[in-house]
Design an enzyme around this catalytic site. Structure first.
Site, PDB file in Angstrom:
ATOM      1  N   HIS A   1      20.689   2.691  16.454  1.00 56.36           N
ATOM      2  CA  HIS A   1      19.652   2.027  17.249  1.00 56.36           C
ATOM      3  C   HIS A   1      20.204   0.799  17.949  1.00 56.36           C
ATOM      4  O   HIS A   1      19.488   0.146  18.693  1.00 56.36           O
ATOM      5  CB  HIS A   1      18.486   1.611  16.350  1.00 56.36           C
ATOM      6  CG  HIS A   1      17.760   2.765  15.743  1.00 56.36           C
ATOM      7  ND1 HIS A   1      16.677   3.348  16.338  1.00 56.36           N
ATOM      8  CD2 HIS A   1      17.981   3.468  14.609  1.00 56.36           C
ATOM      9  CE1 HIS A   1      16.247   4.358  15.582  1.00 56.36           C
ATOM     10  NE2 HIS A   1      17.027   4.451  14.537  1.00 56.36           N
TER      11      HIS A   1
ATOM     12  N   SER B   1       0.826  -1.201   0.000  1.00 57.37           N
ATOM     13  CA  SER B   1       0.000   0.000   0.000  1.00 57.37           C
ATOM     14  C   SER B   1       0.868   1.262   0.000  1.00 57.37           C
ATOM     15  O   SER B   1       0.634   2.188  -0.782  1.00 57.37           O
ATOM     16  CB  SER B   1      -0.921  -0.031   1.215  1.00 57.37           C
ATOM     17  OG  SER B   1      -1.431   1.236   1.489  1.00 57.37           O
TER      18      SER B   1
END
Lengths: 393, 526
Positions: B303, B169
């Protein structure tokens, strides 16, 4: 006006009621910064943290000082006319270069601290830490000492049936013991998923990763008890695998090592038998393993060992299906004894069921299996002798 | 004239009515509306999960949810807020505004536009459905770190499939946005004349196309590790658990900017309007956005400073991460300079924009602190990080979208919202947001790890405050829905085409509400 006082008074009353409900003063620590450091690494980090904090605060105050002045002085309601400018190359260059220089200023001490932290050479002692779901194992490579460290907070406190103790969730059955004023090097790995070992006052945090051996070091200033927690999500009981370090003076530590060293000198034959698998499980005395145990003795001891199984299989053996199967009436616990011994000793691949032969002694294993077959709603009636477990190692 | 004009178009369109209109629509305004409603719905679904988490953390001990459900809730809260609330929200604004801002009649690929929206409800039905499987929802955190994520049940597989659908999408939406911007600008609208919202979305769309397939690869490898005997992440089979983290964050860090760049665009539209001045430093804004986008691809490992990277790696990722402060600083300085010597008024959209600049900067500065590797060893995986990313995502992305809603709602509905209620909503949101998240900085520094359902008693006070704030923050959003419904139902004062005195741009040249089709004949931009 009087209404306002009224509402103020009722607010006070609500606040008082709320305070009574949650006795804040019992816990109050209100720590606003990193905890007081107890290693040179932690104190360098604290200095660095305070320095960046101050730099950030200064920048913040200047930038928003300008913004709030503008919001005050350049308001339409004060009749301020907009000046239609939209560029100022000199200014734009300046405010690109100045932040860059500030960053360089921050990077220099950060790099120095990092270099200091990463230097694990010249250590006095090496300890290997292994993360398990949900406990830690400590192996003293220089002294042949090895043990597991489990959460010791009672379930009753976690489930709010008893008042919580001072070190709620930060207490273990066997703490890691280290000497003060000695550079201790840690090797860290994991047996299952990723964990992270962290004691805030030490200023170290390192991931325990299966297949990797990471290293770090800490040199603690003074004796005492230091607490921390697993810092990497590792499943259901991630919040329940604390870390406790008992720091002794070097002399006391040497005494502790003497006391905890394996007592019997293993014969050459035993060494060969153990081969590349040094972790033959915590030792129970040969006398205990070889004597005949009664059902009552096994059940009594088994009940205490079962504490280790509660996290997954529940205090009543109901488990948490489907990942954590029930023990009450299960195929394993009421089925053939052989399969039951096998799964407890060797674990089950790709699940959180571990090979307990490395964690528990022969007596523990025999007792817990007997307990599981004759309690928790089961009544098979058979029992296992520690000697049978020893024979299967 | 406008009414007759619209009717003629309706006739011309053979637009179906009722549910079929929404299922089959290819109109950018309809699709934009659906995206925005979807985003708001997911905001509440994710918000309810957050409240369950805060209820559990109100006091030490286990009271409300068990640890497995707690882990599922933190995982789903993040996935829903990121992929369900923020991303579709920005796509909704893009659909409504990009064609109107560049003078195009619609998006370039309208049927694909319809499809990229209609994938989403199914993707999220699948994701939420995982909660009802045996074994519960995904419980390994939204980062899905292997080997923990290999342990879960069918819920994890449903999550993986749902992530694939969200990815498709997003990529379709991104392609559509790039093609529209590149090909459908009105004559005279050259790239360096585009509104900054369009610029930030153009760059975001490229980030999406580059990043989403990487995530798809990571979760596919996870799927084959789980079911087809591969060992990408299993050291027992020669795999590497850290590899998952590298791939995940190679997606994950650009993703962070996908979530914030359109917000920067929104702020760059709102601040000039209410300062009655052109945006200061337009060119440097464009270059700063592009600079941030470039840097986002070379900082991913910040991270994972605690995984035990080599020293050189830690230094490189520290320096690269610190560099991001430069272009981000440029943006903040430009916004402040835009206000400087303007003629400022403080309507609700401007209040939200100011709060975003102010609070996002707090998140940006704590981000700079997190970049410093030695300090990060203390902050990593604690509530300090939780506070940091809520300051950039809630008071950055979400509050920018709230400001944008107040800013463009009169244009979309033709009615003003209630300014008094809008300001009330603003103050409630801002105050309760800070009550919720500011104390979490202190919790993190004091040593509270994130993702734990229960904590030691020393953390009690700040958790109580944080939970009270969270419930206030949640309740305040009901007011937001009420204000929107009020404006949509058309009871309020009518809006003019210009709406805001200082507003500038093509979307303010069409009626409020705009006709179903706008700019069928392209306008000329000087």
């Amino acid at each position: 006006m009087s209404q306002m006082f009224c509402s103020a008074r009722s607010l006070l009353r609500i606040a008082a009621a709320a305070t009574a409900l949650f006795p804040l003063s019992v816990y109050a620590e209100w720590g606003l910064n990193l905890p007081p450091p107890s290693t040179s690494v932690a104190s360098r980090i604290l200095d660095l943290h305070n320095a960046i904090m101050i730099v950030c605060l200064i920048i913040f105050v200047i930038v928003f000082g300008v913004m709030f002045y503008s919001l005050y002085a350049h308001r339409k309601s004060r009749g301020h006319e907009a000046h239609q400018f939209s560029h100022n190359s000199k200014l734009e260059v300046v405010w690109t270069i100045i932040p860059f220089l500030i960053l360089v200023g921050l990077a220099i001490p950060s790099t120095a601290t990092l270099l200091y932290m990463e230097d694990t050479t010249d250590s006095d002692l090496t300890i290997k830490i292994t993360g398990y779901q949900w406990k830690w194992q400590y192996e003293y490579l220089d002294h042949d000492i090895s043990f597991f460290s489990n959460l010791s907070t009672p379930r009753a406190q976690i489930e709010n049936r008893e008042p919580k103790g001072e070190h709620y969730l930060l207490e273990v059955d066997k703490p890691m013991v280290i000497p003060s004023n000695r550079k201790v090097r840690y090797l860290i790995t994991s047996n299952d998923v990723i964990h992270a070992w962290w004691i805030p006052k030490f200023g170290v945090k390192k991931d325990a990763i299966p297949g990797y051996i990471n290293e770090f070091w800490a040199n603690v200033d003074s004796p005492g008890t230091y607490r921390g927690q697993c810092a990497e999500l590792c499943g259901k009981d991630h919040g329940f695998m604390p870390i406790v370090a008992e720091v002794l003076s070097p002399e006391d530590f040497d005494a502790w090592v003497e006391e905890n060293k394996p007592k019997q000198v293993a014969s050459a034959a035993d060494m060969t038998a153990a081969g590349a698998e040094p972790a033959a499980g915590p030792a129970a005395s040969a006398e205990d393993v070889n004597r005949e145990w009664t059902m009552d003795e096994l059940m009594e001891h088994g009940k205490t060992v079962y504490f280790q199984c509660i996290a997954c299989h529940g205090p009543d053996g109901n488990g948490i299906p489907p990942h954590f199967p029930p023990l009450t009436g299960s195929e394993i616990t009421v089925g053939p004894l052989d399969a039951h011994i096998d799964i407890v000793m060797n674990g089950k691949a790709n699940t959180t069921m571990q090979a307990f032969k490395v964690q528990l002694s022969d007596v523990d294993i025999a007792s817990v299996i007997t307990y599981e077959r004759n309690a928790l709603g089961n009544s098979v009636g058979d029992l296992v002798q520690p000697s049978e477990i020893a024979a299967r190692r | 004239m406008s009414a007759a004009h619209t009717e003629a178009h309706d006739h011309h369109d053979h637009r179906p009515s009722g549910i079929m209109r929404w299922l089959t629509t290819t109109n950018h305004k309809d699709i934009g509306t659906m995206y925005l409603i979807f985003s708001l719905t997911m905001f509440f679904v994710g918000g309810i999960m957050a409240l369950a988490i805060r209820a559990e953390l109100f006091q030490p001990g286990l009271q409300v949810v068990n640890p497995e459900l707690f882990n599922s809730l933190t995982t789903l809260h993040a996935l829903i807020m990121i992929f369900g609330a923020i991303m579709p929200g920005f796509v909704g604004f893009a659909n409504w505004l990009i064609p109107m801002m560049i003078g195009a009649p619609d998006m370039a690929l309208p049927r694909m536009n319809n499809w990229s929206f209609w994938i989403l409800p199914f993707a999220f039905a699948l994701l939420l459905g995982s909660l009802f499987t045996v074994g519960g929802g995904p419980a390994s955190g939204w980062t899905l770190y292997a080997p923990l994520s290999v342990q879960g049940g069918a819920g994890v597989d449903m999550t993986i499939l749902s992530i694939h659908m969200m990815g498709i999408s997003s990529v379709l939406g991104a392609i559509n946005i790039i093609v529209t911007i590149m090909n459908m600008r009105a004559p005279g609208m050259n790239l360096m004349k585009m509104p900054l919202f369009v610029w930030t979305w153009l760059i975001t769309a490229f980030l999406l196309i580059a990043a989403m397939p990487v995530l798809a690869g990571a979760v596919t490898m996870l799927l084959t590790d789980r079911h087809f005997g591969t060992a990408f992440f299993d050291p027992a089979g020669g795999g590497d658990p850290v590899l998952f983290q590298h791939i995940f964050w190679f997606f994950g860090h650009p993703e962070v900017y996908i979530l914030i760049l359109p917000a920067f665009g929104i702020i760059s539209q709102i601040v000039p309007t209410f300062s009655r001045k052109p945006l200061f430093g337009y060119d440097s804004m464009v270059f700063a956005t592009a600079g941030i986008a470039f840097l986002s691809f070379i900082v991913w490992a910040h991270h994972m400073f605690t995984v035990g990277m080599p020293l050189a790696g830690e230094l490189f990722f520290m320096y690269a991460t610190m560099l991001i402060a430069v272009p981000t600083g440029v943006k903040v300085f430009n916004w402040v300079a835009t206000m400087w010597r303007g003629s400022i008024t403080l309507e609700t959209p401007m209040l939200f924009a100011l709060a975003v600049v102010f609070l996002f900067t707090i998140g940006g500065l704590s981000g700079l602190m997190l970049a410093i590797v030695p300090a990060d060893f203390q902050y990593h995986d604690t509530y300090f990080v939780v506070a940091h990313f809520h300051y950039v995502l809630f008071s950055g992305s979400i509050m920018a979208m709230m400001g944008a809603t107040y800013y463009w709602l009169p244009k979309w509905t033709g009615r003003m919202y209630s300014e008094g209620l809008g300001k009330t909503h603003f103050w409630l949101t801002t105050i309760f947001f800070n009550v919720t998240f500011f104390p979490q900085h202190f919790l993190g520094l004091a040593g509270m790890p994130r993702r734990i359902p229960d904590y030691s008693v020393q953390f009690t006070e700040f958790n109580i405050i944080s939970s009270i704030g969270a419930f206030g923050l949640g309740l305040a959003q009901l007011l937001f829905v009420y204000i929107i419904i009020q404006a949509v139902r058309g009871k309020n004062e009518k809006a003019t085409a210009q709406v805001w005195e200082g507003a500038d741009g093509l979307e303010w040249t069409v009626d409020s509400p705009p006709p179903y089709h706008t700019f069928e004949t392209p306008p000329t931009v000087k």
